[in-house]
Enzyme design. Structure first.
Site, PDB file in Angstrom:
ATOM      1  N   ASP A 110       1.681   7.080   2.146  1.00 34.15           N
ATOM      2  CA  ASP A 110       2.293   8.269   1.514  1.00 34.15           C
ATOM      3  C   ASP A 110       3.462   8.723   2.399  1.00 34.15           C
ATOM      4  O   ASP A 110       3.354   9.730   3.118  1.00 34.15           O
ATOM      5  CB  ASP A 110       1.252   9.389   1.407  1.00 34.15           C
ATOM      6  CG  ASP A 110       0.047   8.960   0.592  1.00 34.15           C
ATOM      7  OD1 ASP A 110       0.159   8.902  -0.642  1.00 34.15           O
ATOM      8  OD2 ASP A 110      -0.998   8.643   1.200  1.00 34.15           O
ATOM      9  N   GLU A 125     -11.356   3.399   5.583  1.00 33.64           N
ATOM     10  CA  GLU A 125     -10.307   4.276   6.134  1.00 33.64           C
ATOM     11  C   GLU A 125     -11.041   5.371   6.918  1.00 33.64           C
ATOM     12  O   GLU A 125     -10.994   5.396   8.144  1.00 33.64           O
ATOM     13  CB  GLU A 125      -9.457   4.872   5.008  1.00 33.64           C
ATOM     14  CG  GLU A 125      -8.379   5.854   5.499  1.00 33.64           C
ATOM     15  CD  GLU A 125      -7.642   6.558   4.357  1.00 33.64           C
ATOM     16  OE1 GLU A 125      -8.155   6.588   3.227  1.00 33.64           O
ATOM     17  OE2 GLU A 125      -6.535   7.098   4.625  1.00 33.64           O
ATOM     18  N   HIS A 149       0.866  -1.187   0.000  1.00 36.40           N
ATOM     19  CA  HIS A 149       0.000   0.000   0.000  1.00 36.40           C
ATOM     20  C   HIS A 149       0.900   1.233   0.000  1.00 36.40           C
ATOM     21  O   HIS A 149       1.315   1.713   1.053  1.00 36.40           O
ATOM     22  CB  HIS A 149      -0.929  -0.034   1.222  1.00 36.40           C
ATOM     23  CG  HIS A 149      -1.941   1.072   1.258  1.00 36.40           C
ATOM     24  ND1 HIS A 149      -3.158   0.949   1.903  1.00 36.40           N
ATOM     25  CD2 HIS A 149      -1.934   2.337   0.739  1.00 36.40           C
ATOM     26  CE1 HIS A 149      -3.844   2.067   1.777  1.00 36.40           C
ATOM     27  NE2 HIS A 149      -3.108   2.938   1.082  1.00 36.40           N
TER      28      HIS A 149
END
Ligand code: ADE
Ligand code: ZN
Length: 331
Positions: free
Chosen positions: A277, A198, A15
């Site tokens: 990220d 999420e 991910h």
């Protein structure tokens, strides 16, 4: 190749948004190379803006900063910089998301994006000792028709793409809207994943499973609110690609000590740990491993389970997966 410290366990990262690996240093270099303005005057000023109130406030900066990516070389440089860092974090295999619509909407052809990324990924086994797969994501805050058009424009490149995914602003954009493009992807022989649970409710995870037919759920942490959903995820051993530092930075949890990772493992879920990220959330994948180890008091055996899960949940062929699992066991 950067040195790998001996106590860094071999792992797969499943991910990871390649655009979310754009560090301020590279953003400034590309802004200068391409004559693109940035929303900050210095790298420090930019980093000071990395304080998010939720997913949308992060996405606003994420999309603004990625406008520096223009040429094939830019995408190759971005991927190469990630791979260099990832190897230092013990990554042996990476399944990498990219957001084609975020680039084509700015006039960058999809072929420029894919060719650039693939230039770095194809060289990665030799240059970084990392195997890779590419996952093409659709932006769920764009229309389902735009997702289908993007898929059709990617047809000449499908041999480079392993799976499709769904990302961007979750709440109000349920998976079921994207039924058609997922059917096309499956027909073309691609695997399917989707961000769900999420910020969005457990019903979005059900839809990802039952309407989109996903092979993995990205995040999925809110699944814990629905015991029947947990039973289903456990029974089918559907992998969840969990991103602990991301969850704290995006205010899903106040602090890492509140993260349900241990509860998820105890429930029998097939959980993996990932960075999402990393340029924005304060750490790459091994940093996520060490952060949860410290916050949740995880022992070495649990960290090894997480490393094993990362390969078990990957889209690797069985022989390569077994070889990597043997590497974990030898660590
Ligand atoms: N795009 C990049 N990071 C994301 C995240 N954490 N959730 C949804 N979309 C994203
Ligand atoms: Zn993500």
């Amino acid at each position: 190749m950067p040195p790998v410290t001996p106590d860094v366990v071999a792992k797969a990262e499943l991910h990871l948004h390649i655009e979310g690996t754009l560090e301020p240093e590279l953003a400034f270099a590309l802004a200068e190379r391409n004559g693109v303005p940035l929303p900050a005057a210095t790298q420090d000023e930019l980093r000071a803006a990395y304080s998010f109130s939720g997913l949308q406030s992060f996405l606003d900066l994420y999309y603004a900063l990625m406008t520096v990516l223009r040429t094939e070389q830019d995408f190759a440089d971005l991927a190469d910089a990630y791979l260099f860092r990832a190897r230092g974090q013990g990554v042996r295999h990476a399944e990498i998301f990219f957001d084609p619509q975020a680039h084509t909407a700015r006039g960058v052809p999809i072929g420029t994006v894919i060719d650039g990324l693939c230039r770095a990924l194809d060289a990665a086994p030799g240059t970084h000792g990392i195997t890779t797969r590419l996952i093409m994501c659709f932006l769920r805050d764009e229309s389902p028709e735009s997702a289908v058009a993007t898929f059709e424009s990617a047809r000449p490149y499908l041999d480079r793409i392993t799976a499709v995914g769904l990302d961007s602003a979750e709440v109000g954009n349920p998976p079921s809207l994207f039924r058609e493009v997922y059917a096309l992807a499956r027909e073309a022989g691609l695997k399917c994943v989707a961000h769900a649970g999420e910020e969005g409710p457990p019903s979005y995870v059900w839809e990802a499973l039952d309407v989109l037919g996903v092979d993995r759920v990205d995040h999925g942490v809110r699944s814990l609110e629905d015991p029947a959903l947990v039973d289903r995820l456990v029974a089918d051993q559907v992998p969840l690609t969990v991103c602990p530092l991301s969850n704290v930075r995006l205010r899903v949890y106040d602090q890492l000590e509140d993260h349900p990772l241990r509860r998820m493992l105890d429930a029998g879920l097939l959980v993996t740990v990932n960075s999402d990220d990393p340029a924005y959330f304060g750490g790459y994948v091994h940093d996520n491993f060490t952060a949860v180890r410290d916050a949740l008091d995880l022992d070495d055996e649990t960290l090894r389970v997480l490393a094993r899960n990362s390969f078990r949940a990957s889209f690797l062929d069985a022989r390569t997966r077994e070889a990597y699992l043997a590497e974990v066991d030898a660590c």
